[in-house]
Design a protein around this motif. Structure first.
Motif, PDB file in Angstrom:
ATOM      1  N   VAL A   1      -0.163  -5.727   1.549  1.00  0.00           N
ATOM      2  CA  VAL A   1      -0.752  -8.030   1.487  1.00  0.00           C
ATOM      3  C   VAL A   1      -0.442  -8.456   0.128  1.00  0.00           C
ATOM      4  CG1 VAL A   1      -2.926  -9.454   2.060  1.00  0.00           C
ATOM      5  CG2 VAL A   1      -2.463  -7.479   3.715  1.00  0.00           C
ATOM      6  N   PHE A   2      -0.633  -8.069  -0.535  1.00  0.00           N
ATOM      7  CA  PHE A   2      -0.268  -8.480  -1.770  1.00  0.00           C
ATOM      8  C   PHE A   2       0.704  -8.891  -2.181  1.00  0.00           C
ATOM      9  CE2 PHE A   2      -4.120  -7.257  -1.616  1.00  0.00           C
ATOM     10  CZ  PHE A   2      -5.661  -8.333  -2.187  1.00  0.00           C
ATOM     11  N   THR A   3       2.045  -8.326  -1.436  1.00  0.00           N
ATOM     12  CA  THR A   3       3.485  -7.924  -1.754  1.00  0.00           C
ATOM     13  C   THR A   3       4.242  -9.245  -0.888  1.00  0.00           C
ATOM     14  OG1 THR A   3       3.670  -5.946  -0.642  1.00  0.00           O
ATOM     15  CG2 THR A   3       3.177  -6.122  -2.936  1.00  0.00           C
ATOM     16  N   CYS A   4       3.283  -9.924  -0.220  1.00  0.00           N
ATOM     17  CA  CYS A   4       4.220 -10.452   1.283  1.00  0.00           C
ATOM     18  C   CYS A   4       4.465  -9.673   1.897  1.00  0.00           C
ATOM     19  CB  CYS A   4       4.590 -11.486   0.769  1.00  0.00           C
ATOM     20  SG  CYS A   4       4.258 -12.788  -0.309  1.00  0.00           S
ATOM     21  N   TYR A   5       3.874  -8.256   2.333  1.00  0.00           N
ATOM     22  CA  TYR A   5       3.755  -7.569   3.061  1.00  0.00           C
ATOM     23  C   TYR A   5       5.418  -7.286   2.947  1.00  0.00           C
ATOM     24  CZ  TYR A   5       0.192  -9.262   6.056  1.00  0.00           C
ATOM     25  OH  TYR A   5      -1.152 -10.261   6.865  1.00  0.00           O
ATOM     26  N   ILE A   6       5.965  -7.121   2.155  1.00  0.00           N
ATOM     27  CA  ILE A   6       7.593  -6.069   1.247  1.00  0.00           C
ATOM     28  C   ILE A   6       7.216  -4.729   1.253  1.00  0.00           C
ATOM     29  CG2 ILE A   6       8.770  -6.578   0.094  1.00  0.00           C
ATOM     30  CD1 ILE A   6       8.877  -8.514  -0.659  1.00  0.00           C
ATOM     31  N   GLY A   7       5.960  -4.301   0.837  1.00  0.00           N
ATOM     32  CA  GLY A   7       5.693  -2.710   0.558  1.00  0.00           C
ATOM     33  C   GLY A   7       5.654  -2.314   2.077  1.00  0.00           C
ATOM     34  N   MET A   8       5.250  -2.474   2.965  1.00  0.00           N
ATOM     35  CA  MET A   8       5.602  -2.744   3.865  1.00  0.00           C
ATOM     36  C   MET A   8       6.849  -1.024   4.893  1.00  0.00           C
ATOM     37  SD  MET A   8       2.321  -1.846   5.750  1.00  0.00           S
ATOM     38  CE  MET A   8       2.513  -1.820   6.641  1.00  0.00           C
ATOM     39  N   LEU A   9       8.039  -2.303   4.154  1.00  0.00           N
ATOM     40  CA  LEU A   9       9.184  -1.874   4.695  1.00  0.00           C
ATOM     41  C   LEU A   9       8.870  -0.211   3.953  1.00  0.00           C
ATOM     42  CD1 LEU A   9      11.668  -4.154   3.590  1.00  0.00           C
ATOM     43  CD2 LEU A   9      10.885  -3.565   6.306  1.00  0.00           C
ATOM     44  N   TRP A  10       7.742   0.325   2.905  1.00  0.00           N
ATOM     45  CA  TRP A  10       7.935   1.373   2.424  1.00  0.00           C
ATOM     46  C   TRP A  10       7.230   2.332   2.746  1.00  0.00           C
ATOM     47  CZ3 TRP A  10       3.964   3.919  -0.407  1.00  0.00           C
ATOM     48  CH2 TRP A  10       4.456   5.517  -0.589  1.00  0.00           C
ATOM     49  N   VAL A  11       6.226   1.779   2.940  1.00  0.00           N
ATOM     50  CA  VAL A  11       4.825   1.481   3.200  1.00  0.00           C
ATOM     51  C   VAL A  11       4.758   2.686   4.634  1.00  0.00           C
ATOM     52  CG1 VAL A  11       1.978   1.892   4.482  1.00  0.00           C
ATOM     53  CG2 VAL A  11       3.347   0.873   1.819  1.00  0.00           C
ATOM     54  N   TYR A  12       5.073   1.773   5.875  1.00  0.00           N
ATOM     55  CA  TYR A  12       5.613   2.500   7.428  1.00  0.00           C
ATOM     56  C   TYR A  12       6.229   3.538   7.565  1.00  0.00           C
ATOM     57  CZ  TYR A  12       5.255   1.178  12.979  1.00  0.00           C
ATOM     58  OH  TYR A  12       5.349   1.411  13.577  1.00  0.00           O
ATOM     59  N   PRO A  13       7.454   3.430   7.127  1.00  0.00           N
ATOM     60  CA  PRO A  13       8.585   4.764   7.563  1.00  0.00           C
ATOM     61  C   PRO A  13       7.539   5.939   6.267  1.00  0.00           C
ATOM     62  CG  PRO A  13       9.935   2.732   6.424  1.00  0.00           C
ATOM     63  CD  PRO A  13       8.380   2.294   6.371  1.00  0.00           C
ATOM     64  N   TYR A  14       7.059   5.739   5.290  1.00  0.00           N
ATOM     65  CA  TYR A  14       5.363   7.101   4.763  1.00  0.00           C
ATOM     66  C   TYR A  14       5.187   7.226   6.088  1.00  0.00           C
ATOM     67  CZ  TYR A  14       2.727   9.085   1.630  1.00  0.00           C
ATOM     68  OH  TYR A  14       1.575  10.015   0.278  1.00  0.00           O
ATOM     69  N   VAL A  15       4.040   5.885   7.293  1.00  0.00           N
ATOM     70  CA  VAL A  15       3.568   6.787   7.933  1.00  0.00           C
ATOM     71  C   VAL A  15       4.336   6.908   9.130  1.00  0.00           C
ATOM     72  CG1 VAL A  15       1.717   5.715   9.264  1.00  0.00           C
ATOM     73  CG2 VAL A  15       2.057   4.424   7.332  1.00  0.00           C
ATOM     74  N   ILE A  16       4.933   7.031   9.289  1.00  0.00           N
ATOM     75  CA  ILE A  16       5.752   7.563  10.416  1.00  0.00           C
ATOM     76  C   ILE A  16       6.295   9.062  10.118  1.00  0.00           C
ATOM     77  CG2 ILE A  16       8.189   7.933  11.887  1.00  0.00           C
ATOM     78  CD1 ILE A  16       7.943   4.454  11.675  1.00  0.00           C
ATOM     79  N   MET A  17       6.534   9.036   8.902  1.00  0.00           N
ATOM     80  CA  MET A  17       7.543  10.184   8.490  1.00  0.00           C
ATOM     81  C   MET A  17       5.622  11.269   8.222  1.00  0.00           C
ATOM     82  SD  MET A  17      10.813  10.680   7.514  1.00  0.00           S
ATOM     83  CE  MET A  17      10.595  11.448   6.223  1.00  0.00           C
ATOM     84  N   THR A  18       5.202  10.887   8.049  1.00  0.00           N
ATOM     85  CA  THR A  18       4.022  11.608   8.509  1.00  0.00           C
ATOM     86  C   THR A  18       3.691  12.293   9.684  1.00  0.00           C
ATOM     87  OG1 THR A  18       2.931  10.484   6.192  1.00  0.00           O
ATOM     88  CG2 THR A  18       1.133  12.136   7.227  1.00  0.00           C
ATOM     89  N   GLU A  19       3.206  11.316  10.896  1.00  0.00           N
ATOM     90  CA  GLU A  19       3.176  11.780  11.190  1.00  0.00           C
ATOM     91  C   GLU A  19       4.145  12.455  12.407  1.00  0.00           C
ATOM     92  OE1 GLU A  19       2.906   7.778  13.271  1.00  0.00           O
ATOM     93  OE2 GLU A  19       0.908   7.467  12.844  1.00  0.00           O
ATOM     94  N   ALA A  20       5.512  12.305  11.556  1.00  0.00           N
ATOM     95  CA  ALA A  20       6.222  13.207  12.209  1.00  0.00           C
ATOM     96  C   ALA A  20       5.867  15.117  11.768  1.00  0.00           C
ATOM     97  CB  ALA A  20       7.908  12.941  11.673  1.00  0.00           C
ATOM     98  N   TYR A  21       5.422  15.198  10.625  1.00  0.00           N
ATOM     99  CA  TYR A  21       5.105  15.999   9.819  1.00  0.00           C
ATOM    100  C   TYR A  21       3.692  16.606  10.788  1.00  0.00           C
ATOM    101  CZ  TYR A  21       8.272  17.162   6.542  1.00  0.00           C
ATOM    102  OH  TYR A  21       9.785  17.652   5.888  1.00  0.00           O
ATOM    103  N   PHE A  22       2.863  15.592  11.038  1.00  0.00           N
ATOM    104  CA  PHE A  22       2.213  16.210  11.957  1.00  0.00           C
ATOM    105  C   PHE A  22       2.150  16.768  13.122  1.00  0.00           C
ATOM    106  CE2 PHE A  22      -0.791  15.313  15.779  1.00  0.00           C
ATOM    107  CZ  PHE A  22      -2.044  15.652  14.562  1.00  0.00           C
ATOM    108  N   TYR A  23       3.126  15.926  13.566  1.00  0.00           N
ATOM    109  CA  TYR A  23       3.559  16.756  15.051  1.00  0.00           C
ATOM    110  C   TYR A  23       4.699  18.273  15.463  1.00  0.00           C
ATOM    111  CZ  TYR A  23       7.241  17.382  18.734  1.00  0.00           C
ATOM    112  OH  TYR A  23       8.028  17.572  20.279  1.00  0.00           O
ATOM    113  N   LEU A  24       5.548  18.007  14.178  1.00  0.00           N
ATOM    114  CA  LEU A  24       5.822  19.311  13.584  1.00  0.00           C
ATOM    115  C   LEU A  24       4.710  20.821  13.437  1.00  0.00           C
ATOM    116  CD1 LEU A  24       8.667  18.487  11.414  1.00  0.00           C
ATOM    117  CD2 LEU A  24       8.259  18.570  14.413  1.00  0.00           C
ATOM    118  N   ASP A  25       3.887  20.169  12.589  1.00  0.00           N
ATOM    119  CA  ASP A  25       2.795  20.715  12.604  1.00  0.00           C
ATOM    120  C   ASP A  25       1.687  21.404  13.660  1.00  0.00           C
ATOM    121  OD1 ASP A  25       0.521  22.621  10.165  1.00  0.00           O
ATOM    122  OD2 ASP A  25      -0.487  20.732  10.524  1.00  0.00           O
TER     123      ASP A  25
END
Length: 324
Positions: A212-236
């Motif tokens: 939020v303090f980066t005007c949501y620009i940080g979400m461009l990195w955070v959201y892929p991070y979330v999706i990649m982690t959830e993808a690994y969760f699926y594979l697990d």
């Protein structure tokens, strides 16, 4: 083997390294498309508030929500292909539209319906609370029952939606899997795993708050991070990580033999080995490698980067007996 949230996150960060260009570009494009779609109701209906306009706005908003849900499937597709070291690009963002999009629309509609139905008591009692509290003194006897109903509805919708969380990912791995089959399979796979996924999602709240303090620009990195982690969760959850020897150092794509299908793995045309019946054999379920290699004294990892090296019969590679 059930991996912890921190282990899955480490795997996600490792896989993301060197792939930020497409991941961030895809996320940016997704955000832009979402913003454009969400601006449509206002442009069509305007600011006039009437029952007819509100009903039309609700219908248009639902359609847009379903469309964005279908597009978001492409983000999961990209994450899976990054992890499996398969070819990928920004075009994969629109993957669902060319692979029976009706399946993903049905899943998105059912998820939205579940959320709405579970929250109906909350909506009813909340509106009742504000209506009865208008012009009167605040009353705990009125507020607490409304809060309780809201919490109950939120809890029910969260539990059900967690059970259905893997439906889209399953359909990405299985083109012939229907929406209802994917929902049932997801429900089976998530037994005993809903708490894990809930904790994983909660663990990202701090990063989301900081973005939020980066005007949501940080979400461009955070959201892929979330999706990649959830993808690994699926594979697990499906056992593919154990089957293919994943560790905190990465993922052995040359052990990949396809995605998860109805309780088991199927052969994918993108697999480097093509078939479970190929000359390289198969990876065992305990993560060990049971394939036979032309040079038995060499480790399987020697062939990961340059598999054609397997058939290198140059003189300096042959024994004296073979040269003779």
């Amino acid at each position: 083997m059930k991996r912890s949230s921190s282990q899955l996150k480490l795997l996600a960060r490792t896989a993301m390294a060197g792939n930020y260009g497409v991941l961030v570009s895809s996320m940016l494009l997704f955000f832009v498309i979402t913003l454009l779609l969400e601006s449509i109701p206002g442009m069509i209906i305007g600011t006039i508030r009437s029952m007819g306009n509100l009903a039309m706005q609700s219908v248009i908003s639902l359609i847009i929500s379903l469309l964005t849900s279908v597009i978001s499937v492409g983000l999961i597709r990209i994450a899976l292909r990054v992890i499996r070291r398969q070819p990928y690009g920004i075009g994969d963002l629109f993957y669902a539209f060319s692979h029976h999009p009706d399946r993903f629309i049905i899943v998105a509609f059912i998820r939205a319906l579940v959320s709405t139905v579970c929250q109906l008591p909350s909506y009813f009692f909340t509106s009742s609370f504000f209506h009865r509290s208008l012009g009167t003194v605040f009353s705990w006897q009125v507020f607490l029952p409304n809060l309780l109903w809201m919490l109950v509805g939120t809890f029910l919708s969260t539990v059900i939606l967690l059970a259905l969380a893997l439906a889209n990912t399953l359909m990405i791995d299985n083109d012939d899997l229907s929406a209802m089959e994917a929902l049932r399979e997801s429900s089976q796979l998530m037994k005993g795993n809903k708490g894990r996924l809930f904790y994983i999602d909660l663990s990202f709240l701090g990063l989301i708050f900081l973005s939020v303090f980066t005007c949501y620009i940080g979400m461009l990195w955070v959201y892929p991070y979330v999706i990649m982690t959830e993808a690994y969760f699926y594979l697990d959850v499906t056992g593919e990580l154990d089957r293919n020897g994943a560790s905190q150092n990465g993922y052995d794509s040359y052990r990949y033999n396809g995605g998860y299908r109805n309780g088991g793995f199927y052969t994918d045309t993108d697999s480097p080995y093509g078939s479970n019946n190929g000359s390289y054999g198969d990876a065992s379920t305990d993560g060990s490698d049971s394939r036979s290699y032309p040079h038995g004294d060499r480790h399987a990892s020697d062939y990961i980067e340059y598999p054609e090296d397997t058939y290198n019969l140059s003189p300096d590679r042959l024994s004296d007996e073979e040269r003779g």
